[in-house]
Write a protein that holds these residues in place. Sequence first.
Motif, PDB file in Angstrom:
ATOM      1  N   VAL A   1       1.260  -0.937  -0.027  1.00 32.66           N
ATOM      2  CA  VAL A   1       0.419   0.094  -0.073  1.00 32.66           C
ATOM      3  C   VAL A   1       0.856   1.530  -0.357  1.00 32.66           C
ATOM      4  O   VAL A   1       1.134   1.885   1.056  1.00 32.66           O
ATOM      5  N   GLN A   2       0.833   2.005  -1.346  1.00 35.09           N
ATOM      6  CA  GLN A   2       1.852   3.699  -1.397  1.00 35.09           C
ATOM      7  C   GLN A   2       1.130   3.869  -1.549  1.00 35.09           C
ATOM      8  O   GLN A   2       1.956   5.189  -1.822  1.00 35.09           O
ATOM      9  N   ARG A   3      -0.409   4.384  -1.949  1.00 37.07           N
ATOM     10  CA  ARG A   3      -1.326   5.702  -2.029  1.00 37.07           C
ATOM     11  C   ARG A   3      -2.542   4.498  -1.768  1.00 37.07           C
ATOM     12  O   ARG A   3      -2.758   3.902  -1.157  1.00 37.07           O
ATOM     13  N   LYS A   4      -3.567   5.715  -1.777  1.00 39.15           N
ATOM     14  CA  LYS A   4      -4.976   5.557  -1.958  1.00 39.15           C
ATOM     15  C   LYS A   4      -5.432   4.837  -2.898  1.00 39.15           C
ATOM     16  O   LYS A   4      -5.383   4.193  -3.591  1.00 39.15           O
TER      17      LYS A   4
ATOM     18  N   MET B   1       3.310   9.399   6.196  1.00 38.51           N
ATOM     19  CA  MET B   1       3.141  10.728   7.041  1.00 38.51           C
ATOM     20  C   MET B   1       2.850  11.141   5.453  1.00 38.51           C
ATOM     21  O   MET B   1       3.397  11.171   4.869  1.00 38.51           O
ATOM     22  N   ASP B   2       1.627  11.815   5.660  1.00 36.45           N
ATOM     23  CA  ASP B   2       1.425  12.488   4.450  1.00 36.45           C
ATOM     24  C   ASP B   2       1.503  13.748   4.233  1.00 36.45           C
ATOM     25  O   ASP B   2       0.958  14.162   4.978  1.00 36.45           O
ATOM     26  N   ARG B   3       1.755  13.912   2.811  1.00 34.58           N
ATOM     27  CA  ARG B   3       2.471  16.110   3.022  1.00 34.58           C
ATOM     28  C   ARG B   3       1.498  16.938   2.675  1.00 34.58           C
ATOM     29  O   ARG B   3       0.779  16.342   1.249  1.00 34.58           O
ATOM     30  N   LYS B   4       0.855  17.806   2.772  1.00 29.48           N
ATOM     31  CA  LYS B   4      -0.505  18.037   2.691  1.00 29.48           C
ATOM     32  C   LYS B   4      -0.317  19.407   2.108  1.00 29.48           C
ATOM     33  O   LYS B   4       0.342  20.368   3.220  1.00 29.48           O
TER      34      LYS B   4
ATOM     35  N   GLU C   1      -5.166  12.699  -6.248  1.00 30.35           N
ATOM     36  CA  GLU C   1      -6.478  13.365  -6.629  1.00 30.35           C
ATOM     37  C   GLU C   1      -7.425  14.211  -5.070  1.00 30.35           C
ATOM     38  O   GLU C   1      -7.546  14.866  -5.551  1.00 30.35           O
ATOM     39  N   ASN C   2      -6.930  13.844  -3.773  1.00 25.79           N
ATOM     40  CA  ASN C   2      -7.040  14.457  -2.670  1.00 25.79           C
ATOM     41  C   ASN C   2      -6.092  15.802  -2.827  1.00 25.79           C
ATOM     42  O   ASN C   2      -6.690  16.847  -1.332  1.00 25.79           O
ATOM     43  N   GLY C   3      -5.118  15.661  -3.404  1.00 27.30           N
ATOM     44  CA  GLY C   3      -4.038  17.155  -2.943  1.00 27.30           C
ATOM     45  C   GLY C   3      -3.381  16.610  -1.582  1.00 27.30           C
ATOM     46  O   GLY C   3      -3.037  17.569  -1.185  1.00 27.30           O
ATOM     47  N   HIS C   4      -3.265  15.749  -1.239  1.00 31.28           N
ATOM     48  CA  HIS C   4      -2.209  15.447  -0.563  1.00 31.28           C
ATOM     49  C   HIS C   4      -0.622  14.126  -1.159  1.00 31.28           C
ATOM     50  O   HIS C   4      -1.165  13.663  -2.138  1.00 31.28           O
ATOM     51  N   MET C   5       0.643  14.181  -0.617  1.00 31.30           N
ATOM     52  CA  MET C   5       1.280  13.294  -1.240  1.00 31.30           C
ATOM     53  C   MET C   5       1.823  12.529  -0.173  1.00 31.30           C
ATOM     54  O   MET C   5       2.478  12.846   0.965  1.00 31.30           O
ATOM     55  N   PRO C   6       1.747  11.062  -0.538  1.00 28.43           N
ATOM     56  CA  PRO C   6       1.410  10.125   0.510  1.00 28.43           C
ATOM     57  C   PRO C   6       3.226   9.484   0.280  1.00 28.43           C
ATOM     58  O   PRO C   6       3.902   9.895  -0.682  1.00 28.43           O
ATOM     59  N   GLY C   7       3.626   9.827   1.813  1.00 25.98           N
ATOM     60  CA  GLY C   7       5.077   9.331   2.178  1.00 25.98           C
ATOM     61  C   GLY C   7       5.342   8.921   3.505  1.00 25.98           C
ATOM     62  O   GLY C   7       4.346   8.469   4.133  1.00 25.98           O
ATOM     63  N   TRP C   8       6.817   8.776   3.807  1.00 28.39           N
ATOM     64  CA  TRP C   8       6.827   7.982   4.869  1.00 28.39           C
ATOM     65  C   TRP C   8       7.990   9.176   5.158  1.00 28.39           C
ATOM     66  O   TRP C   8       8.698   9.222   4.799  1.00 28.39           O
ATOM     67  N   VAL C   9       8.332   8.668   6.805  1.00 29.60           N
ATOM     68  CA  VAL C   9       9.102   8.990   7.693  1.00 29.60           C
ATOM     69  C   VAL C   9       9.525   8.106   8.611  1.00 29.60           C
ATOM     70  O   VAL C   9       9.270   7.132   8.854  1.00 29.60           O
ATOM     71  N   PRO C  10      10.829   7.492   8.750  1.00 33.29           N
ATOM     72  CA  PRO C  10      11.276   6.527   9.950  1.00 33.29           C
ATOM     73  C   PRO C  10      11.265   6.975  11.400  1.00 33.29           C
ATOM     74  O   PRO C  10      10.982   7.919  12.037  1.00 33.29           O
TER      75      PRO C  10
END
Length: 312
Positions: A7-10, A66-69, A123-132
């Motif tokens: 699962v790397q995105r919505k 952590m999604d960048r919003k 499409e939701n205006g978010h950048m899906p991402g990750w933090v350690p």
Amino acid sequence: MRRRGAVQRKVPCLFVTEPFKVLATEAITGKALEADIYNAIPTEKVDGTCCYVTTYKGQPYLWARMDRKPNKQAEKRFKRFLYSLEDCKEFVWNVEEDFKPVPDTWIPAKDIEFCNGNPLPDENGHMPGWVPVEKNSKQYCWHSSVVNYEAEIALVLKHHADPGLLEISPVPLSEILEQTLELIGTNINANPYGLGSKKQPVHLLVPHGAFEIKNPPALKQTDIVSWFEGCSEGKVEGIVWHCRDGCLIKLHRHHLGLHWPLAETYLNSQPVVISFNRTKYDCDFEPKSLFHRFSNLDGQRFDRLKDIKFDA
């Protein structure tokens, strides 16, 4: 461990949904049909928070979602655009100015698109991402409780070799490298599985796709509703179909107007055994850690997952 789609995105819904509405229509989406949904593997959608295992500081690490919003000003512009329903136009983001800052260690999710070297929002205006997740992290304390970087292991809930039995055991982080998992437990999403207590919290990682549904419903809304409401295996948050091309398709109870969480769930009512031989690890686990507590339960079996208790 058997790998399924990460699962790397919505994840898109099985049925067509209308803008700003939770309930789905009865029409299966074109994306699901293109992915050959009728031959996909249905699995339990587990209710937790998404995690990812990849390399950091030269070793396998657990990463938190952590999604960048967008910032407030950009979000207002984007919402005005969505409510205007101008399908003929495309919203234009200023990637460098429209988004809130993220930690330097943040990385974008694998499947998102890039433009001129910059990740683009979905499409939701978010950048899906990750933090350690650092050891002893305060912000991600429940995440850090399920990993031990010295021993390079994680506490994982999965199927036991015996049918109908679950197992909690330490798994080398190297074995789940590049996989996504769900963190569940006492302090995650209001604890829908009733795990642990405030005094003795219990948290576990569940690999995505770990729990295949053995008797799934037909892909019709009436059949799916009957399955959710009429059988023990249907006492789940939802279904995630793992398609042959790697695509994931989901359906949540809320899409059908059904209640969640439930007093009794299929997951928390299954028997579980603890398999944790601490002599295999050349390190001392902290006395209050989940690793120490589960190692003290090595070989013990509980009639239901939610019955797990540590000695006082």
